[in-house]
Scaffold this motif. Structure first.
Motif, PDB file in Angstrom:
ATOM      1  N   THR A  82      10.114   9.545   2.181  1.00  0.00           N
ATOM      2  CA  THR A  82      11.516   9.111   2.138  1.00  0.00           C
ATOM      3  C   THR A  82      12.352   9.808   3.208  1.00  0.00           C
ATOM      4  O   THR A  82      13.023   9.141   4.006  1.00  0.00           O
ATOM      5  N   PHE A 101      18.585  -1.692   4.601  1.00  0.00           N
ATOM      6  CA  PHE A 101      19.101  -1.741   3.232  1.00  0.00           C
ATOM      7  C   PHE A 101      20.308  -2.678   3.176  1.00  0.00           C
ATOM      8  O   PHE A 101      21.446  -2.245   3.307  1.00  0.00           O
ATOM      9  N   SER A 103      22.252  -4.009   0.916  1.00  0.00           N
ATOM     10  CA  SER A 103      22.569  -3.961  -0.512  1.00  0.00           C
ATOM     11  C   SER A 103      23.479  -5.104  -0.941  1.00  0.00           C
ATOM     12  O   SER A 103      23.380  -5.602  -2.067  1.00  0.00           O
ATOM     13  N   VAL A 180       9.255   5.735  -8.625  1.00  0.00           N
ATOM     14  CA  VAL A 180      10.424   5.611  -7.756  1.00  0.00           C
ATOM     15  C   VAL A 180      10.162   6.146  -6.348  1.00  0.00           C
ATOM     16  O   VAL A 180      10.392   5.448  -5.345  1.00  0.00           O
ATOM     17  N   ILE A 184      10.099   3.841  -2.757  1.00  0.00           N
ATOM     18  CA  ILE A 184      11.092   3.963  -1.688  1.00  0.00           C
ATOM     19  C   ILE A 184      10.455   4.482  -0.402  1.00  0.00           C
ATOM     20  O   ILE A 184      10.590   3.880   0.674  1.00  0.00           O
ATOM     21  N   GLU A 187       7.496   2.241   1.241  1.00  0.00           N
ATOM     22  CA  GLU A 187       7.997   0.986   1.819  1.00  0.00           C
ATOM     23  C   GLU A 187       8.809   1.241   3.081  1.00  0.00           C
ATOM     24  O   GLU A 187       8.751   0.455   4.030  1.00  0.00           O
ATOM     25  N   LEU A 188       9.563   2.319   3.108  1.00  0.00           N
ATOM     26  CA  LEU A 188      10.284   2.677   4.333  1.00  0.00           C
ATOM     27  C   LEU A 188       9.322   2.881   5.499  1.00  0.00           C
ATOM     28  O   LEU A 188       9.554   2.383   6.604  1.00  0.00           O
ATOM     29  N   TRP A 247      14.836  -3.468   0.071  1.00  0.00           N
ATOM     30  CA  TRP A 247      14.956  -3.292  -1.375  1.00  0.00           C
ATOM     31  C   TRP A 247      13.976  -4.172  -2.146  1.00  0.00           C
ATOM     32  O   TRP A 247      13.492  -3.784  -3.216  1.00  0.00           O
ATOM     33  N   ILE A 250      10.559  -2.661  -2.215  1.00  0.00           N
ATOM     34  CA  ILE A 250      10.697  -1.449  -3.029  1.00  0.00           C
ATOM     35  C   ILE A 250      10.644  -1.809  -4.512  1.00  0.00           C
ATOM     36  O   ILE A 250       9.966  -1.147  -5.306  1.00  0.00           O
TER      37      ILE A 250
END
Length: 312
Positions: A82, A101, A103, A180, A184, A187-188, A247, A250
């Protein structure tokens, strides 16, 4: 609009292969340091002598083994994936996080489709898991098979250790560390950075997806689970390519890991003969194939939603 050919945040690079070289080199060095930091903090928190840290990761396991693994894995994964991913995007690529991201473009309806798609794919993937676990090698590869089996058995024992929860609170900690953080961070790195750069370099999104998926599967160092992980990596890759919103993969990654954690907590409490090792291969073939069909339907609907959103 063809979703495979737009909004790649890495498309600005004139020589993406150079960027891939720096990404891999820095990632390996960063991860080595992250593992050292994670192990160091685990030694401090668990109170284990640094010279005994490897011994407690061998059976029979004690309470300090689980605490050591939770701290070491959680810290090293957060720092190595991360934090590394965010650092590389901002400082090395000099890009904005919003390029990955989105969002404001995250749809609850699309997220629900991702959940259903991933769950369906997991049921299909059970037949791949069972096949991969039962691969037999020719005699001349006997030494490799013995090494791979021994490595797999050791990792399975560690996984079983981390999946044996004494309380609901411990399950939530495991959900953070196993669900979690990998969702994150991985995938990043694998989709947001590596896959994007490979797509920019090869000009072929499908090739970039599968190369990234193969690396993703191999990175976990479990030969008898590599093919199912490659398949999962490809699923996450296609979800990302058609959405360009990190996202969504993720969420898919979290569903895959998180459901396993929850099942390991709920199963022994409600099923008398619950066997954790049989979970992945307990789905009948006809249900697995039906689940694949359902997954394709969900994926088609998801693509339609993403194309519609891109045109608005």
């Amino acid at each position: 609009m063809n979703s495979l050919k737009h909004n790649n945040p890495q498309i600005i690079y004139k020589n993406p292969w150079t960027s891939i070289f720096y990404l891999v080199l820095l990632f390996l060095a960063w991860n080595l340091i992250s593992q050292l930091i994670g192990s160091g903090l685990a030694v401090l928190v668990s109170g284990v002598n640094i010279f005994e840290s490897q011994e407690i990761l061998q059976p029979p396991f004690g309470p300090e083994s689980k605490l050591f693994m939770y701290v070491a894995q959680g810290v090293s994964h957060f720092l190595g994936f991360t934090l590394f991913g965010l650092f590389f995007i901002k400082k090395m690529d000099k890009q904005e996080f919003k390029d990955y991201f989105h969002s404001k473009k995250l749809s609850l309806n699309s997220a629900l489709i991702i959940v259903l798609m991933t769950f369906s794919f997991m049921m299909f993937n059970s037949i791949i898991i069972e096949w991969n676990m039962n691969i037999e090698f020719p005699e001349f590869m006997k030494a490799f098979e013995e090494w791979a089996r021994a490595t797999e058995d050791q990792l399975m024992e560690l996984t079983e250790l981390l999946s044996n929860y004494d309380s609901f609170g411990e399950m939530l900690i495991a959900l953070l560390i196993i669900g979690v953080l990998p969702a994150i961070g991985e995938e990043l790195v694998f989709r947001g950075l590596l896959q994007n750069k490979l797509e920019s370099a090869t000009k072929n999104a499908h090739l970039a997806i599968w190369i990234s998926a193969i690396i993703f599967g191999a990175f976990h160092m479990q030969f008898y689970g590599v093919v199912p992980r490659i398949m999962l990596g490809a699923l996450f890759g296609y979800i990302y390519v058609f959405s360009r919103n990190i996202w969504y993969p993720i969420i898919a990654h979290f569903v895959n890991n998180g459901l396993a954690v929850i099942l390991m907590y709920v199963g022994p409490r409600f099923i008398d003969d619950f066997d954790a090792q049989e979970v992945d291969s307990s789905v009948p073939v006809y249900i697995s194939l039906s689940a694949l069909f359902a997954c394709l339907i969900f994926f088609r609907y998801f693509k339609q939603q993403m194309n519609k959103a891109a045109q608005e």
